[in-house]
Design an enzyme around this catalytic site. Structure first.
Site: not given
Ligand SMILES: Cc1cc2nc3c(=O)[nH]c(=O)nc-3n(C[C@H](O)[C@H](O)[C@H](O)COP(=O)(O)OP(=O)(O)OC[C@H]3O[C@@H](n4cnc5c(N)ncnc54)[C@H](O)[C@@H]3O)c2cc1C
Lengths: 288, 107
Positions: B32, B35
């Site tokens: 991600c 993230c």
């Protein structure tokens, strides 16, 4: 991480190219990133840009690009999906690669994104803007992709590939690039339904039960692009020096507000670049 | 990798949030992008608040039960606990002050 440039410019329209040319003139290192297509190319005839009476939008755009290219800048093609301010520099998510820059100039034009009823309320509760970010959380579940963006098809294929039971919803006829076993619905998502998480989406008279919906628009609202960025009526709030509320982040062109005109875009691009250059000089002299 | 951040499994997680310090938990995954962009912010908070707040990262791929328990549907999601209860949930990536403002009200 990779090399850090002085100035990252997002958007390769008149504002972004003007910023690039002026950043180079100030001796700064530049990375220019832009998705395809801009408003100027749509203009058949530009009558009010000084010095180029009755030139077509495409022609003028080509001249802008040639000018920047002559100074060694051409846009890397692709979409920036997030920018993270980290105090003294920025991280930029450009097509799945993270790049770094001391300052950023947003020259992203206007986003004509209309929100779908239910979209804002259910964001992060089944509504997502990024298949590669959240896709894995929907493995073995039902999801819909709704989008006009070029990459909607790719993202749908990606979701299918990782085991999401995915349906593509888009206007027009079934795209040939869509994998054969993925269901396709022609139309537009009217509403997203759900209490504390997404339960269904409506397309015309039909209700389709889903656990998640990925909304892929070609334009990203500025406040979704940069967390904490202040906007007003959809436009980025700037000072007359093109500074946003985030130090080191500047904005220029249509994305800062009306009038939506080329001269204003190129003028603001210049101011933003010079201000970013000043910011960098002040920052570097502090480090000495 | 910062030493102030902990990477708890489910059992350690329960002990952590039952502890006497507020806990900031970052639910994330390797693949991600946002993230990864939030990572430096979380590390910075971990360092700044090291004596007052426990900062933890939960990889949703490695700890699917924890992710399911908190109904994580989008990452990054940051949940702040105090005395075992959820004080705040922040979905998506945000600048540091969004998290520290909440922490400052409970420490
Ligand atoms: C039909 C039409 C006719 C017009 N006629 C005139 C005229 O005669 N005179 C005049 O002065 N103005 C005219 N305009 C307005 C003019 O085109 C705009 O004011 C001008 O293009 C603004 O420049 P800009 O650089 O701010 O934005 P844009 O030209 O819109 O460029 C923005 C760029 O950013 C890119 N971008 C956006 N988001 C991202 C992202 N997340 N990541 C990467 N890249 C991104 C876009 O793909 C685009 O390339 C006309 C516009 C239209 C549509």
């Amino acid at each position: 991480m990779g090399n850090r440039t002085d100035i990252a410019i997002i958007g390769g329209g008149p504002a972004g190219l003007s910023a690039a040319v002026n950043a180079i003139a100030r001796g700064k290192s530049v990375q220019l990133m832009s998705a395809a297509g801009n408003n100027l190319e749509k203009s058949e005839n530009v009558d009010n840009y000084l010095g180029f009476y009755k030139i077509s939008g495409t022609e003028l755009m080509n001249k802008f690009e040639e000018h920047a290219a002559a100074l060694g800048v051409s846009a890397m093609k692709g979409r920036v999906s997030n920018i993270m301010p980290l105090g003294d520099h920025f991280l930029i998510n450009f097509g799945g690669e993270i790049s770094e820059s001391t300052t950023v100039i947003l020259a992203i034009g206007v986003a004509k994104a209309r929100q779908i009823p239910g979209e804002a309320d259910l964001l992060g509760r089944g509504v997502s803007y990024c298949a590669t970010c959240d896709g894995m959380l929907y493995r073995g579940k039902k999801a819909a992709v709704w989008g006009m963006a070029q990459d909607a098809i790719e993202e749908t294929n990606f979701l299918h590939g990782i085991g999401v039971d995915v349906t593509l919803i888009a206007r027009g006829s079934r795209p040939s690039e869509l994998k054969a076993d993925i269901p396709f619905i022609s139309g537009a998502v009217g509403e997203i339904i759900g209490e504390d998480r997404v339960a269904a989406v409506t397309v015309g008279q039909n209700t389709i039960e889903v656990d998640g919906v990925f909304i892929l628009r070609s334009s990203i609202a500025p406040s979704s692009l940069v967390p904490g960025l202040e906007t007003q009526d959809g436009y980025i709030k700037v000072t007359n020096r093109m500074e946003t509320n985030i130090p080191g982040l500047f904005a220029a062109g249509d994305c800062t507000g009306t009038p939506l005109q080329i001269s204003k875009a190129t003028g603001e691009g210049l101011i933003a670049a010079q201000q970013a250059a000043k910011y960098i000089d002040a920052y570097q002299s502090k480090l000495l | 990798m910062s030493t102030t951040i902990v990477y708890p499994n489910a059992t350690e997680f329960d002990q952590l949030i039952a502890g006497d310090k507020p806990v900031l938990v970052d639910f994330w995954a390797e693949w991600c992008m946002p993230c990864r962009m939030l990572g430096p912010v979380i590390e910075q908070i971990g360092e700044e608040y090291s004596d007052k707040v426990a900062v933890a990262k939960v990889n949703v791929d490695e700890q699917p039960a924890l992710a399911a328990r908190y109904n994580i549907q989008s990452i990054p999601t940051v949940i702040i606990f105090n005395n075992g209860n959820i004080v705040d949930t922040q979905i998506g990536m945000h600048p540091a002050d969004v998290y520290t403002r909440i922490l400052d009200t409970i420490i």
